[in-house]
Scaffold this motif. Structure first.
Motif, PDB file in Angstrom:
ATOM      1  N   ALA A 109       0.866  -1.184   0.000  1.00  0.00           N
ATOM      2  CA  ALA A 109       0.000   0.000   0.000  1.00  0.00           C
ATOM      3  C   ALA A 109       0.898   1.228   0.000  1.00  0.00           C
ATOM      4  O   ALA A 109       1.962   1.238   0.617  1.00  0.00           O
ATOM      5  CB  ALA A 109      -0.901   0.000   1.227  1.00  0.00           C
ATOM      6  N   PRO A 151       0.028   7.538   2.232  1.00  0.00           N
ATOM      7  CA  PRO A 151      -1.112   8.374   1.829  1.00  0.00           C
ATOM      8  C   PRO A 151      -0.646   9.530   0.946  1.00  0.00           C
ATOM      9  O   PRO A 151       0.336  10.199   1.282  1.00  0.00           O
ATOM     10  CB  PRO A 151      -1.680   8.867   3.158  1.00  0.00           C
ATOM     11  CG  PRO A 151      -1.229   7.861   4.161  1.00  0.00           C
ATOM     12  CD  PRO A 151       0.121   7.396   3.693  1.00  0.00           C
ATOM     13  N   GLU A 192      -4.519   1.297  10.289  1.00  0.00           N
ATOM     14  CA  GLU A 192      -4.578   0.637   8.994  1.00  0.00           C
ATOM     15  C   GLU A 192      -6.024   0.737   8.499  1.00  0.00           C
ATOM     16  O   GLU A 192      -6.937   0.273   9.169  1.00  0.00           O
ATOM     17  CB  GLU A 192      -4.162  -0.830   9.198  1.00  0.00           C
ATOM     18  CG  GLU A 192      -4.026  -1.656   7.951  1.00  0.00           C
ATOM     19  CD  GLU A 192      -2.819  -1.297   7.105  1.00  0.00           C
ATOM     20  OE1 GLU A 192      -1.959  -0.510   7.563  1.00  0.00           O
ATOM     21  OE2 GLU A 192      -2.754  -1.794   5.974  1.00  0.00           O
ATOM     22  N   PRO A 193      -6.245   1.379   7.338  1.00  0.00           N
ATOM     23  CA  PRO A 193      -7.628   1.505   6.878  1.00  0.00           C
ATOM     24  C   PRO A 193      -8.208   0.174   6.408  1.00  0.00           C
ATOM     25  O   PRO A 193      -7.460  -0.707   5.982  1.00  0.00           O
ATOM     26  CB  PRO A 193      -7.509   2.488   5.707  1.00  0.00           C
ATOM     27  CG  PRO A 193      -6.110   2.380   5.235  1.00  0.00           C
ATOM     28  CD  PRO A 193      -5.282   2.007   6.428  1.00  0.00           C
ATOM     29  N   ASP A 227     -10.153  -2.430   3.972  1.00  0.00           N
ATOM     30  CA  ASP A 227     -10.013  -2.629   2.529  1.00  0.00           C
ATOM     31  C   ASP A 227     -11.096  -3.586   2.048  1.00  0.00           C
ATOM     32  O   ASP A 227     -11.047  -4.779   2.327  1.00  0.00           O
ATOM     33  CB  ASP A 227      -8.620  -3.192   2.231  1.00  0.00           C
ATOM     34  CG  ASP A 227      -8.360  -3.338   0.733  1.00  0.00           C
ATOM     35  OD1 ASP A 227      -9.296  -3.097  -0.059  1.00  0.00           O
ATOM     36  OD2 ASP A 227      -7.230  -3.687   0.370  1.00  0.00           O
ATOM     37  N   ASP A 251     -13.588   5.267   6.490  1.00  0.00           N
ATOM     38  CA  ASP A 251     -12.540   4.807   5.571  1.00  0.00           C
ATOM     39  C   ASP A 251     -13.126   3.872   4.506  1.00  0.00           C
ATOM     40  O   ASP A 251     -12.869   4.034   3.305  1.00  0.00           O
ATOM     41  CB  ASP A 251     -11.392   4.135   6.334  1.00  0.00           C
ATOM     42  CG  ASP A 251     -11.845   3.013   7.266  1.00  0.00           C
ATOM     43  OD1 ASP A 251     -13.059   2.941   7.562  1.00  0.00           O
ATOM     44  OD2 ASP A 251     -10.994   2.216   7.697  1.00  0.00           O
ATOM     45  N   GLN A 293     -13.762   4.460   0.424  1.00  0.00           N
ATOM     46  CA  GLN A 293     -13.246   3.519  -0.583  1.00  0.00           C
ATOM     47  C   GLN A 293     -14.376   3.053  -1.509  1.00  0.00           C
ATOM     48  O   GLN A 293     -14.213   3.020  -2.739  1.00  0.00           O
ATOM     49  CB  GLN A 293     -12.598   2.302   0.092  1.00  0.00           C
ATOM     50  CG  GLN A 293     -11.963   1.351  -0.923  1.00  0.00           C
ATOM     51  CD  GLN A 293     -11.377   0.097  -0.290  1.00  0.00           C
ATOM     52  OE1 GLN A 293     -11.603  -0.190   0.883  1.00  0.00           O
ATOM     53  NE2 GLN A 293     -10.615  -0.647  -1.072  1.00  0.00           N
ATOM     54  N   ARG A 329      -3.316   5.092  -1.290  1.00  0.00           N
ATOM     55  CA  ARG A 329      -4.061   5.627  -0.154  1.00  0.00           C
ATOM     56  C   ARG A 329      -4.175   7.128  -0.217  1.00  0.00           C
ATOM     57  O   ARG A 329      -3.274   7.817  -0.698  1.00  0.00           O
ATOM     58  CB  ARG A 329      -3.372   5.224   1.152  1.00  0.00           C
ATOM     59  CG  ARG A 329      -3.555   3.747   1.394  1.00  0.00           C
ATOM     60  CD  ARG A 329      -3.203   3.327   2.788  1.00  0.00           C
ATOM     61  NE  ARG A 329      -3.597   1.930   2.938  1.00  0.00           N
ATOM     62  CZ  ARG A 329      -3.008   1.061   3.738  1.00  0.00           C
ATOM     63  NH1 ARG A 329      -2.008   1.459   4.504  1.00  0.00           N
ATOM     64  NH2 ARG A 329      -3.431  -0.181   3.812  1.00  0.00           N
ATOM     65  N   ARG A 349      -6.126  10.529   2.247  1.00  0.00           N
ATOM     66  CA  ARG A 349      -6.490  10.844   3.624  1.00  0.00           C
ATOM     67  C   ARG A 349      -7.857  11.502   3.652  1.00  0.00           C
ATOM     68  O   ARG A 349      -8.131  12.392   2.833  1.00  0.00           O
ATOM     69  CB  ARG A 349      -5.463  11.800   4.242  1.00  0.00           C
ATOM     70  CG  ARG A 349      -4.129  11.160   4.550  1.00  0.00           C
ATOM     71  CD  ARG A 349      -3.249  12.150   5.302  1.00  0.00           C
ATOM     72  NE  ARG A 349      -1.949  11.593   5.588  1.00  0.00           N
ATOM     73  CZ  ARG A 349      -1.703  10.773   6.625  1.00  0.00           C
ATOM     74  NH1 ARG A 349      -2.675  10.438   7.440  1.00  0.00           N
ATOM     75  NH2 ARG A 349      -0.495  10.297   6.821  1.00  0.00           N
ATOM     76  N   PRO A 360      -6.090   7.753   7.002  1.00  0.00           N
ATOM     77  CA  PRO A 360      -5.922   7.165   5.664  1.00  0.00           C
ATOM     78  C   PRO A 360      -7.126   6.321   5.238  1.00  0.00           C
ATOM     79  O   PRO A 360      -7.817   5.750   6.083  1.00  0.00           O
ATOM     80  CB  PRO A 360      -4.690   6.263   5.804  1.00  0.00           C
ATOM     81  CG  PRO A 360      -4.104   6.534   7.131  1.00  0.00           C
ATOM     82  CD  PRO A 360      -5.140   7.191   7.968  1.00  0.00           C
ATOM     83  N   ASN A 375      -8.349   3.790   1.502  1.00  0.00           N
ATOM     84  CA  ASN A 375      -7.892   3.218   0.241  1.00  0.00           C
ATOM     85  C   ASN A 375      -8.682   3.801  -0.928  1.00  0.00           C
ATOM     86  O   ASN A 375      -9.901   3.650  -0.984  1.00  0.00           O
ATOM     87  CB  ASN A 375      -8.058   1.698   0.272  1.00  0.00           C
ATOM     88  CG  ASN A 375      -7.117   1.053   1.273  1.00  0.00           C
ATOM     89  OD1 ASN A 375      -5.917   1.334   1.275  1.00  0.00           O
ATOM     90  ND2 ASN A 375      -7.648   0.200   2.134  1.00  0.00           N
TER      91      ASN A 375
END
Lengths: 362, 150
Positions: free
Chosen positions: A90, A93, A170-171, A173, A186, A190, B52, B54, B61, B63
């Motif tokens: 990853a 950011p 950790e975001p 996924d 988060d 996404q 990533r 923010r 953060p 994705n």
């Protein structure tokens, strides 16, 4: 339910040959090159990358060509391709504050440090079809002025606009773990970043028309290139992989405040691959709408319903379920047909019996 | 494998190489004589990097989506190891980056700087400046009718 069928191999093979022929079009007309698609249909390519959730201009252009311009089909191709590749890691950011600006506007703050630049926009065009596109010729140039910090960073410290918030965890996924509700912001971001532009646009529009209204203003929209960095353990630092084009939208919204928060502007955030401004704006509006519960607002509109929004935003999932209906459902349908016939027979018998009873009574 | 300390010059060199156009990088490699004896230790391998962002631009953060990326590791006959990481699926490009990275750790360091890094960085700066000038010509000063031009 779809039950597997056999046969049809020759017909399918011939259908795909016919598809290849029709896709090619008139053989006397030169075939489209990938470079032409990437260079001249760049916003279609951007959309395929954004919703395909895979940044690769050449692959997206190939997909657009293979899909005959059907962008959802192209997005599907890109999603299928990504499953063949390993995950290398990853990125750090990305820093949109350091974006090399190609366009940057604000509908709320007239005088920004770094100024407003329109960039290559459709805004203010007359929307008249031009049978002969204007040859570009020489474009005007001017001396650039310094840095363009994010508007929210410039104004945030006064406390009137909500801060970015913190957290370095950790975001989540959703390509690794199936989406579960309630989803954190988060995961929502996404899902929205890869969501269908049309669906998000309609939801965003619904909030403007009163279905969960949020009184939005465009704090800032910026499009440009940001560098992607990946930490390499062997080197002990993050290396630059190159740059990608992103569009970011900061939507600011009126907020009356709550027991714990004074009146201030809250924010919705949009960040998408490519130059998809409409999508970045829609994403920011829907992101804000989905924060209803967090901000103590009454949840009453579709755009505020996280399960409704997130479960239906993905056009590959949606097209899979809608389009599977055209596959052979013979067994299912035969079963339902038999059931309908039984129900009819039963109804007929009952009707006859009732008629006999009323005759006997007379 | 050793874990060297962060090296700002190497980091900047890798960034310059990764930003370079594939054709230019190839031309630099073709012009670099004599070619060092080397072997490819790993790759080139293409995969995905999850990009990533923010929340709000500076918050927690999340994705955004993936990007294709390719990496390659080379070792020169003289022992220096080079790493190449680039966006996209071009294995040759990743290998050239790794080779120049390795050469940058070797006795050829100054030549790499002079013949590769300085010209690539200058070309990129010039191209970026041209683009910035075109963008700057679209600067707009809206004024509010009620308040007048200020």
């Amino acid at each position: 339910m779809y039950v597997a069928v056999k046969g049809g191999e020759a017909a399918i093979r011939n259908a795909h040959r016919l598809l290849a022929k029709e896709r090619r079009g008139d053989p006397d007309v030169p075939a489209l090159t990938v470079a032409q698609i990437a260079g001249q249909l760049s916003l279609a390519v951007d959309r395929v990358m954004a919703e395909g959730s895979l940044y690769d201009v050449e692959l997206a252009a190939l997909a657009v060509r293979q899909a005959r311009g059907d962008l959802i089909e192209a997005i599907f191709l890109l999603r299928a391709y990504r499953t063949t590749l390993p995950r290398l890691g990853a990125s750090e950011p990305v820093d949109t504050g350091k974006m090399v600006i190609n366009r940057r506007i604000s509908a709320t703050f007239k005088d920004l440090p770094g100024g407003q630049v329109l960039g290559p926009t459709f805004d203010y065009t007359h929307r008249l079809i031009e049978p002969e596109l204007q040859e570009p010729g020489e474009v005007a140039t001017a001396e650039p002025v310094g840095e363009s910090p994010r508007v929210t960073d410039v104004l945030g410290h006064q406390g009137l606009v909500e801060a970015d918030g913190e957290g370095e965890g950790e975001p989540g996924d959703l390509t690794r773990e199936p989406l579960d509700f309630p989803a954190g912001r988060d995961l929502r971001l996404q899902a929205l970043a890869r969501g269908d532009e049309g669906f998000l646009l309609a939801l965003a529009y619904s909030t403007q028309r009163g279905y969960g209204g949020t009184h939005p203003f465009v704090g800032e929209i910026r499009t440009g290139d940001v560098e992607v960095e990946l930490f390499v353990p062997e080197l002990g630092f993050a290396v630059t992989l190159g740059a990608i084009t992103l569009t970011e939208c900061q939507m600011v919204n009126q907020f009356k405040g709550s027991a714990t928060v004074p009146p201030q502007f809250t924010r919705g955030y949009g960040l998408v691959f490519g130059r998809i401004e409409r999508k970045a704006m829609s994403m920011a509006l829907v992101d804000r709408a989905l924060r209803a519960e967090e901000l103590g607002e009454e949840k009453k509109a579709p755009a505020q319903d996280e399960e409704f929004v997130l479960a239906h935003a993905d056009n590959v999932q949606a097209t899979g379920f809608v389009e599977h209906l055209k596959l052979p459902h013979y067994v299912d349908f035969q079963a339902e047909l038999a059931m309908i016939r039984d129900m009819r027979a039963l109804q007929e018998r009952e009707r006859r019996r009732a008629a006999e009873r009323s005759e006997a009574a007379e | 494998m050793s874990h060297p300390r962060p090296d700002p010059a190497r980091r900047e060199a890798l960034a310059t190489l990764a930003r370079a156009d594939a054709d230019r990088l190839k031309a630099c490699w073709e012009a670099f004589e004599p070619k060092p004896v080397h072997r490819v230790v790993k790759g080139p391998e293409t995969g995905l990097v999850m990009v990533r962002g923010r929340t709000g631009g500076g918050g927690a953060p999340f994705n955004v989506g993936e990007a294709t990326a390719t990496r390659c590791v080379v070792r020169l006959a003289t022992g220096e190891v080079g790493f190449g990481h680039v966006l996209g699926r071009d294995g040759e490009r990743a290998r050239f980056v790794a080779l120049f990275d390795a050469l940058g750790q070797s006795e050829h360091r100054d030549r790499v700087t002079r013949e590769v890094l300085v010209p690539l960085a200058a070309e990129r700066a010039a191209a970026a400046h041209r683009k910035a000038r075109e963008t700057a010509a679209t600067r707009v000063d809206f004024f509010t009718m009620a308040r007048g031009d200020d």
